[in-house]
Enzyme design. Structure first.
Site, PDB file in Angstrom:
ATOM      1  N   ILE A  94       0.853  -1.187   0.000  1.00  0.00           N
ATOM      2  CA  ILE A  94       0.000   0.000   0.000  1.00  0.00           C
ATOM      3  C   ILE A  94       0.895   1.245   0.000  1.00  0.00           C
ATOM      4  O   ILE A  94       0.990   1.957   1.006  1.00  0.00           O
ATOM      5  CB  ILE A  94      -0.970   0.012   1.211  1.00  0.00           C
ATOM      6  CG1 ILE A  94      -1.695  -1.330   1.342  1.00  0.00           C
ATOM      7  CG2 ILE A  94      -1.979   1.148   1.064  1.00  0.00           C
ATOM      8  CD1 ILE A  94      -2.554  -1.458   2.591  1.00  0.00           C
ATOM      9  N   PRO A  95       1.579   1.491  -1.117  1.00  0.00           N
ATOM     10  CA  PRO A  95       2.413   2.693  -1.185  1.00  0.00           C
ATOM     11  C   PRO A  95       1.542   3.944  -1.071  1.00  0.00           C
ATOM     12  O   PRO A  95       0.411   3.955  -1.573  1.00  0.00           O
ATOM     13  CB  PRO A  95       3.092   2.590  -2.550  1.00  0.00           C
ATOM     14  CG  PRO A  95       2.309   1.608  -3.334  1.00  0.00           C
ATOM     15  CD  PRO A  95       1.582   0.734  -2.366  1.00  0.00           C
ATOM     16  N   HIS A  96       2.047   4.953  -0.381  1.00  0.00           N
ATOM     17  CA  HIS A  96       1.259   6.168  -0.203  1.00  0.00           C
ATOM     18  C   HIS A  96       2.175   7.365   0.011  1.00  0.00           C
ATOM     19  O   HIS A  96       3.326   7.229   0.408  1.00  0.00           O
ATOM     20  CB  HIS A  96       0.286   6.019   0.966  1.00  0.00           C
ATOM     21  CG  HIS A  96       0.946   5.617   2.249  1.00  0.00           C
ATOM     22  ND1 HIS A  96       1.248   4.298   2.532  1.00  0.00           N
ATOM     23  CD2 HIS A  96       1.369   6.338   3.299  1.00  0.00           C
ATOM     24  CE1 HIS A  96       1.830   4.239   3.725  1.00  0.00           C
ATOM     25  NE2 HIS A  96       1.917   5.466   4.210  1.00  0.00           N
ATOM     26  N   GLY A  97       1.632   8.517  -0.284  1.00  0.00           N
ATOM     27  CA  GLY A  97       2.384   9.748  -0.105  1.00  0.00           C
ATOM     28  C   GLY A  97       1.472  10.948  -0.215  1.00  0.00           C
ATOM     29  O   GLY A  97       0.334  10.849  -0.682  1.00  0.00           O
TER      30      GLY A  97
END
Length: 149
Positions: free
Chosen positions: A65-68
């Site tokens: 769950i990559p996030h930024g």
């Protein structure tokens, strides 16, 4: 809150082809750059890779769950991807990741960002859901599956 409210069909990628973390992130960001011309996709990938340096977003069970957060973004954007082959995302369980939920959020909306991440985590804890996600034939089936979560 329904995750389906934050999804768009053109941001569902059923056949990711990249075989590296940075490649998958670029592949996931690409359709967002097409949808939002003001988005600097190279910058967005750098933000995501910087976040990965703090700790992997590969949480195990084939999930990442990559996030930024991006300052020039106006709303939360969720991109869903699937890698039939799996990708080494440096997951906590050291297994390849096949299920990707990318979350990009505006800098100023921290609470919503966290609620969406929590909802994604809840949905993906369900083994049956993960199996249906991986077995879906195409974008249409993935779209239908994701509308109810």
């Amino acid at each position: 809150m329904k995750l389906g409210d934050y999804l768009e069909k053109d941001l569902i990628l059923p056949n990711l082809t990249s075989d590296s973390k940075s490649g998958v992130l670029m592949e996931l960001i690409s359709p967002v750059g097409k949808a939002l011309s003001e988005l600097d996709t190279d910058y967005a990938v750098r933000v995501l890779l910087d976040r990965e340096k703090l700790g992997t977003t590969g949480i195990g069970d084939s999930i990442a769950i990559p996030h930024g957060k991006l300052e020039n973004l106006e709303k939360v954007v969720v991109v869903v991807g699937r890698s039939p082959e799996g990708v080494d995302f440096e997951a906590l369980d050291n297994r390849p990741c096949s299920i990707f939920f990318l979350v990009l959020a505006p800098e100023q909306i921290a609470g919503m960002h966290l609620r969406i991440l929590a909802q994604i985590s809840r949905v993906l804890k369900d083994k049956e859901f993960r199996e249906r996600f991986m077995e879906a034939k195409d974008v249409e089936e993935l779209w239908k599956l994701l509308q109810d979560v």
